[in-house]
Write an enzyme that holds these catalytic residues in place. Structure first.
Site, PDB file in Angstrom:
ATOM      1  N   LYS A  53      24.447  21.531  -1.369  1.00 60.22           N
ATOM      2  CA  LYS A  53      24.178  20.346  -0.542  1.00 60.22           C
ATOM      3  C   LYS A  53      24.674  19.094  -1.259  1.00 60.22           C
ATOM      4  O   LYS A  53      25.307  18.227  -0.662  1.00 60.22           O
ATOM      5  CB  LYS A  53      22.671  20.246  -0.239  1.00 60.22           C
ATOM      6  CG  LYS A  53      22.230  21.236   0.815  1.00 60.22           C
ATOM      7  CD  LYS A  53      20.728  21.350   0.958  1.00 60.22           C
ATOM      8  CE  LYS A  53      20.410  22.473   1.961  1.00 60.22           C
ATOM      9  NZ  LYS A  53      19.004  22.844   2.012  1.00 60.22           N
ATOM     10  N   GLN A  97      13.495  21.118  -0.377  1.00 61.16           N
ATOM     11  CA  GLN A  97      13.998  22.488  -0.258  1.00 61.16           C
ATOM     12  C   GLN A  97      12.828  23.468  -0.146  1.00 61.16           C
ATOM     13  O   GLN A  97      11.909  23.442  -0.969  1.00 61.16           O
ATOM     14  CB  GLN A  97      14.865  22.813  -1.494  1.00 61.16           C
ATOM     15  CG  GLN A  97      15.556  24.162  -1.426  1.00 61.16           C
ATOM     16  CD  GLN A  97      16.596  24.248  -0.308  1.00 61.16           C
ATOM     17  OE1 GLN A  97      17.363  23.329  -0.073  1.00 61.16           O
ATOM     18  NE2 GLN A  97      16.604  25.375   0.394  1.00 61.16           N
ATOM     19  N   ASP A 120      16.264  17.349   8.195  1.00 56.60           N
ATOM     20  CA  ASP A 120      16.161  18.775   8.527  1.00 56.60           C
ATOM     21  C   ASP A 120      15.615  18.975   9.945  1.00 56.60           C
ATOM     22  O   ASP A 120      15.634  20.091  10.462  1.00 56.60           O
ATOM     23  CB  ASP A 120      15.199  19.469   7.535  1.00 56.60           C
ATOM     24  CG  ASP A 120      15.932  20.340   6.529  1.00 56.60           C
ATOM     25  OD1 ASP A 120      17.087  20.718   6.810  1.00 56.60           O
ATOM     26  OD2 ASP A 120      15.343  20.644   5.472  1.00 56.60           O
TER      27      ASP A 120
END
Ligand code: NAP
Length: 284
Positions: A53, A97, A120
């Site tokens: 990422k 995460q 997200d």
């Protein structure tokens, strides 16, 4: 023989568009879109995802930061770190995460990221927007699948779309996006009866189960489009999908490989969401 849907190539094209938009954004605003990723603990797979990422952010010109916290971090400490990022105007997107260590509530953490920095799209408010069909941020993997279909000129409108898997991250939002695109959608799960009968109805079959080779050729209609979201390791440690490629590919009209299908699109959609967050913040 099925058309192989090349996620790497499509992701590169979309990232090119994002890079150009990012350059224009920096020129207009004098700063870059910023994404901060927090990782807690030593999960090796998570470390790879986070590295990828950060690399992807740098490639398109974002300012990216990774905050790596030890496994022993308390929920309170993590929430305090998130709160500082929430109040930092140079951070447009915050991503924690998953999975988190067991002593930290995933729910509390996801709720702490406000919808406008939730790149997200896991916050309940953003999930609600997805239900309604009025959304700024899309969950990255299902959005990546829609982008693949678009690039291949596969229109779900009026088609039988079957999604296998009903997770909050993939299956459920995938079903909603296909529905918004006017597909006739069925979502299957571990309690679905006669699964093969349902999957054989699919014009577009999206599989997100997490079991290597779960969908076999006899479960697929001749000419179906098959999208394999699965990312599993087989007995030899090789990355493989949920679809048994050897038996399904000869029946499909188009299919995504693993690796090189859906995977490259997921991070690309994270970049898209971060750019959107920065653009919306700048327009305020
Ligand atoms: P998950 O949360 O474990 O959900 C799996 C789903 O599969 C559940 O809804 C489960 O049903 C269903 N399922 C399990 N066994 C089944 C069976 N025998 N028949 C029908 N359905 C069954 O997994 P996830 O997070 O959605 O991820 C799924 C896969 O996609 C994993 O391999 C993951 O690594 C991969 N993934 C890839 C990407 C990418 O970027 N390519 C991103 C995210 C995930 P129940 O709800 O009834 O238990």
């Amino acid at each position: 023989m099925a058309v192989l849907i090349d996620g790497k190539k499509i992701a590169a094209e979309v990232r090119g568009e994002i890079m150009a938009e990012t350059q224009a954004f920096i020129k207009a605003n004098g700063y870059a879109p910023g994404l901060t990723v927090i990782i807690v603990g030593e999960n090796p797979a998570s470390q790879v995802y986070v590295r990828n990422k950060k690399k992807a952010c740098e490639e398109v010109g974002f300012a990216s930061e990774v905050i790596a916290l030890p496994e022993s971090t308390t929920e309170e400490e993590l929430l305090a770190r998130i709160d500082a990022l929430v109040h930092n105007d140079s951070v447009h997107g915050i991503l924690v995460q998953l999975p988190l260590p067991k002593h930290i509530s995933e729910d509390a953490v996801l709720r702490a990221i406000p919808p406008h920095k939730d790149v997200d799209a896991f916050h309940a408010e953003n999930v609600g927007h997805i239900m309604i069909g009025d959304f700024d941020y899309l969950p990255c993997t299902p959005a990546g699948v829609m982008e693949l279909l678009k690039h291949e000129n596969i229109d779900p409108a009026g088609k039988e779309c079957v999604v296998v898997g009903r997770s909050n991250i993939v299956g459920k939002p995938m079903g909603m996006l296909l529905l918004h695109a006017n597909g006739t959608v069925t979502i299957c799960h571990s309690r679905t009866k006669n699964l093969a009968e349902v999957t054989r109805r699919a014009d577009i079959l999206v599989v997100a189960v997490g079991r290597a080779g779960f969908i076999t050729g006899d479960m697929v209609k001749e000419g179906a489009v098959v999208i394999d979201v699965g990312m599993n390791r087989n007995a030899e440690g090789k990355l493989c999908g949920d679809v048994d490629f050897a038996s399904v590919e000869p029946k499909a009209s188009a299919i995504t490989p693993v690796p090189g299908g859906v995977g490259p699109m997921t991070i690309t959609m994270l970049l898209r969401n971060t750019l959107t967050a920065a653009q919306k913040a700048a327009a305020k």
